[in-house]
Design a protein around this motif. Structure first.
Motif, mmCIF file in Angstrom:
data_model
loop_
_atom_site.group_PDB
_atom_site.id
_atom_site.type_symbol
_atom_site.label_atom_id
_atom_site.label_comp_id
_atom_site.label_asym_id
_atom_site.label_seq_id
_atom_site.Cartn_x
_atom_site.Cartn_y
_atom_site.Cartn_z
ATOM 1 N N TRP A 227 0.727 -1.216 -0.052
ATOM 2 C CA TRP A 227 -0.090 -0.092 0.016
ATOM 3 C C TRP A 227 0.768 1.224 -0.073
ATOM 4 O O TRP A 227 2.105 1.234 0.186
ATOM 5 C CB TRP A 227 -0.781 -0.104 1.274
ATOM 6 C CG TRP A 227 -1.699 -1.337 1.245
ATOM 7 C CD1 TRP A 227 -1.655 -2.111 2.252
ATOM 8 C CD2 TRP A 227 -2.567 -1.836 0.381
ATOM 9 N NE1 TRP A 227 -2.362 -3.349 2.444
ATOM 10 C CE2 TRP A 227 -3.036 -3.203 0.993
ATOM 11 C CE3 TRP A 227 -3.168 -1.676 -0.758
ATOM 12 C CZ2 TRP A 227 -4.108 -3.784 0.519
ATOM 13 C CZ3 TRP A 227 -4.076 -2.252 -1.249
ATOM 14 C CH2 TRP A 227 -4.559 -3.323 -0.818
ATOM 15 N N LYS A 228 0.240 2.402 -0.391
ATOM 16 C CA LYS A 228 1.030 3.509 -0.331
ATOM 17 C C LYS A 228 1.449 3.966 1.024
ATOM 18 O O LYS A 228 0.604 3.917 1.955
ATOM 19 C CB LYS A 228 0.020 4.696 -0.748
ATOM 20 C CG LYS A 228 0.630 5.981 -1.285
ATOM 21 C CD LYS A 228 -0.177 6.934 -1.739
ATOM 22 C CE LYS A 228 0.420 8.444 -2.020
ATOM 23 N NZ LYS A 228 -0.525 9.401 -2.867
ATOM 24 N N ASP A 230 3.408 7.092 3.370
ATOM 25 C CA ASP A 230 3.862 8.486 3.494
ATOM 26 C C ASP A 230 5.053 8.332 4.603
ATOM 27 O O ASP A 230 4.798 8.297 5.705
ATOM 28 C CB ASP A 230 2.634 9.486 3.950
ATOM 29 C CG ASP A 230 3.239 10.954 4.033
ATOM 30 O OD1 ASP A 230 4.366 11.238 3.997
ATOM 31 O OD2 ASP A 230 2.264 11.861 3.811
ATOM 32 N N LYS A 235 2.890 6.987 7.727
ATOM 33 C CA LYS A 235 1.402 6.741 7.538
ATOM 34 C C LYS A 235 1.172 5.840 6.390
ATOM 35 O O LYS A 235 1.808 5.909 5.396
ATOM 36 C CB LYS A 235 0.477 7.860 7.625
ATOM 37 C CG LYS A 235 -0.867 7.383 7.533
ATOM 38 C CD LYS A 235 -1.747 8.570 7.400
ATOM 39 C CE LYS A 235 -3.246 8.286 7.334
ATOM 40 N NZ LYS A 235 -4.157 9.712 7.467
ATOM 41 N N TYR A 237 -1.439 3.935 3.964
ATOM 42 C CA TYR A 237 -3.022 4.303 3.327
ATOM 43 C C TYR A 237 -3.395 2.982 2.830
ATOM 44 O O TYR A 237 -3.078 2.500 1.556
ATOM 45 C CB TYR A 237 -2.914 5.242 2.223
ATOM 46 C CG TYR A 237 -2.567 6.794 2.619
ATOM 47 C CD1 TYR A 237 -3.425 7.462 3.066
ATOM 48 C CD2 TYR A 237 -1.196 7.114 2.554
ATOM 49 C CE1 TYR A 237 -3.109 8.732 3.489
ATOM 50 C CE2 TYR A 237 -0.860 8.433 2.932
ATOM 51 C CZ TYR A 237 -1.755 9.221 3.514
ATOM 52 O OH TYR A 237 -1.278 10.497 3.694
ATOM 53 N N ASN A 238 -4.307 2.170 3.749
ATOM 54 C CA ASN A 238 -4.783 0.986 3.344
ATOM 55 C C ASN A 238 -5.612 1.045 1.978
ATOM 56 O O ASN A 238 -6.481 1.990 2.072
ATOM 57 C CB ASN A 238 -5.472 0.169 4.422
ATOM 58 C CG ASN A 238 -4.427 -0.006 5.371
ATOM 59 O OD1 ASN A 238 -3.015 -0.479 5.255
ATOM 60 N ND2 ASN A 238 -4.841 0.051 6.798
#
Length: 436
Positions: A227-228, A230, A235, A237-238
């Motif tokens: 997943w992406k 940050d 963090k 981002y699911n």
């Protein structure tokens, strides 16, 4: 009646602009009717001349028509421009000569006219103005609808204004069989073979999350998250993939080609209608690569409907110089078709769209595409030919790939510049360093 004022009026700024707008209108519609490139200024154009002597019975070049309109004046009865592209509703006259009063203050000002006004603008505008006249409240509220009734839906639109398009869409909603959602529309396209498969990929191009990797949340090779991420905020981002591949399956699209009688006939053109001129290369069927396939695989060559393909891959920078936002696409070209159809856009298939730069790991992304090509070559797929009204086994073969040199280096997994920069010689590349 003294008409000497007419000659003076034809030298006025209003008339000069009106003639210019008329010429522009006539030329544009002539190009549309002849399917010409709007920007093409090289071809000679001849249009009917609406001056009082020619009265649209004689065609002249644009320069001659322009000269006649100033020398002779425009035919007063020519208010519906059906000789210059107008169909139904007559537009307001752009070139107007007042012939009932010497007071030229009543002459229509062509500078306020818009020759780009679509054909249904007059009807829509009349409808809005009727509502405005009967409205007891604040008439300023109708200013925006009136503007929308005159504004083309998009630049160059000849059929709809902004408001009339909305009215048409509202009419379509009443008692029709259209799909009620985007989801249903996509299902219909997918049923016709126009769908795509979206597959998550490792951000470092290690794997595709398919088959045994379908349920993983991190790459088993490099450990990066699926997943992406940050990194500044630490963090994840699911459900937002770090990288994606879009695959447009080729098998249903190949089968769909044979559902059109015209297209199916053309797919055997290289055998049924091609004129063989020994020593001339007029079609890929005249190439050594085509002949080599025929010699090596006679069973494949015996069925003219089997497809010969070209594959092209390259990167496109879609974000003005930021290479981290580029995409790679893979296109499939069908060479069975006649020369005038081979390179038509509707027969060039987008097969893969890769987010980012795959570098030398492009084979990871080509896996689905190569699997389908291998299946089609080795075993074929059952296909129905609507022209011959029979089923047959469709096979395909890739004749060649088409790339620039950097893309060739990427596809072959070799460096394409610097030391050992030849993708053919590889490690045996003979190189000499040039001293400054």
């Amino acid at each position: 009646m003294d008409k000497s004022w007419m000659g003076a009026y034809r030298t006025s700024e209003t008339y000069v602009k009106g003639v210019a707008e008329f010429i522009k209108y006539a030329v544009r519609n002539y190009k549309i009717s002849k399917h010409m490139d709007p920007a093409d200024t090289k071809k000679k154009i001849r249009i009917p001349c609406p001056c009082v002597k020619c009265v649209n019975h004689i065609c002249h070049s644009v320069d001659v028509v322009d000269d006649h309109l100033f020398r002779n004046g425009i035919d007063q009865t020519y208010t519906n421009w059906n000789k210059h592209g107008e169909t139904e509703e007559p537009p307001r006259s752009y070139v107007y000569e007042h012939n009932f009063d010497m007071d030229t203050s009543n002459v229509v000002d062509s500078t306020n006219m818009n020759i780009e006004m679509p054909t249904d603008a007059a009807e829509t505008l009349e409808m809005v103005e009727d509502v405005e006249e009967n409205f007891i409240g604040n008439p300023d509220k109708f200013r925006e609808p009136i503007e929308d009734a005159e504004k083309p839906l998009y630049t160059g639109c000849l059929n709809f204004t902004k408001l009339s398009a909305i009215i048409q869409l509202l009419n379509l909603k009443k008692g029709n069989e259209m799909y009620s959602s985007t989801y249903e529309a996509k299902k219909a396209f997918k049923a016709m073979g126009s769908g795509y498969t979206k597959i998550h990929a490792c951000v470092n191009n290690c794997i595709l999350y398919r088959k045994e990797y379908t349920d993983l949340v991190a790459c088993p090779t490099c450990g990066k998250s699926r997943w992406k991420v940050d990194e500044q905020k630490n963090k994840i981002y699911n459900n937002i993939p770090a990288k994606c591949l879009w695959y447009f399956p080729i098998i249903p699209r190949f089968k769909r080609l044979f559902q059109s009688k015209t297209t199916t006939k053309y797919l055997a053109w290289h055998t049924t209608e091609r004129m063989v001129d020994v020593g001339a290369l007029s079609h890929p069927a005249d190439s050594p690569a085509w002949a080599a396939i025929d010699d090596k695989y006679p069973d494949f060559a015996s069925e003219p409907r089997n497809l010969r393909l070209g594959i092209s891959a390259d990167g496109v920078d879609v974000n003005r110089g930021n290479r981290s936002h580029s995409v790679w696409h893979v296109l499939t070209v069908i060479y069975n078709l006649p020369p005038w159809l081979c390179m038509k856009r509707k027969f060039i298939m987008l097969s893969l769209l890769i987010l980012g730069t795959p570098r030398n790991d492009i084979d990871v992304f080509l896996a689905l595409f190569v699997d389908d090509l291998q299946l089609l070559f080795d075993f074929g797929v059952e296909t129905y030919d609507v022209y011959a009204q029979e089923h047959f086994k469709l096979h395909v073969v890739v004749l060649w790939t088409i790339n620039d040199y950097p893309a060739l280096g990427t596809l072959s997994g070799c460096p394409y510049n610097g030391f050992q920069g030849c993708v053919v010689c590889g490690e045996e590349t003979h190189c000499i360093r040039l001293l400054e």
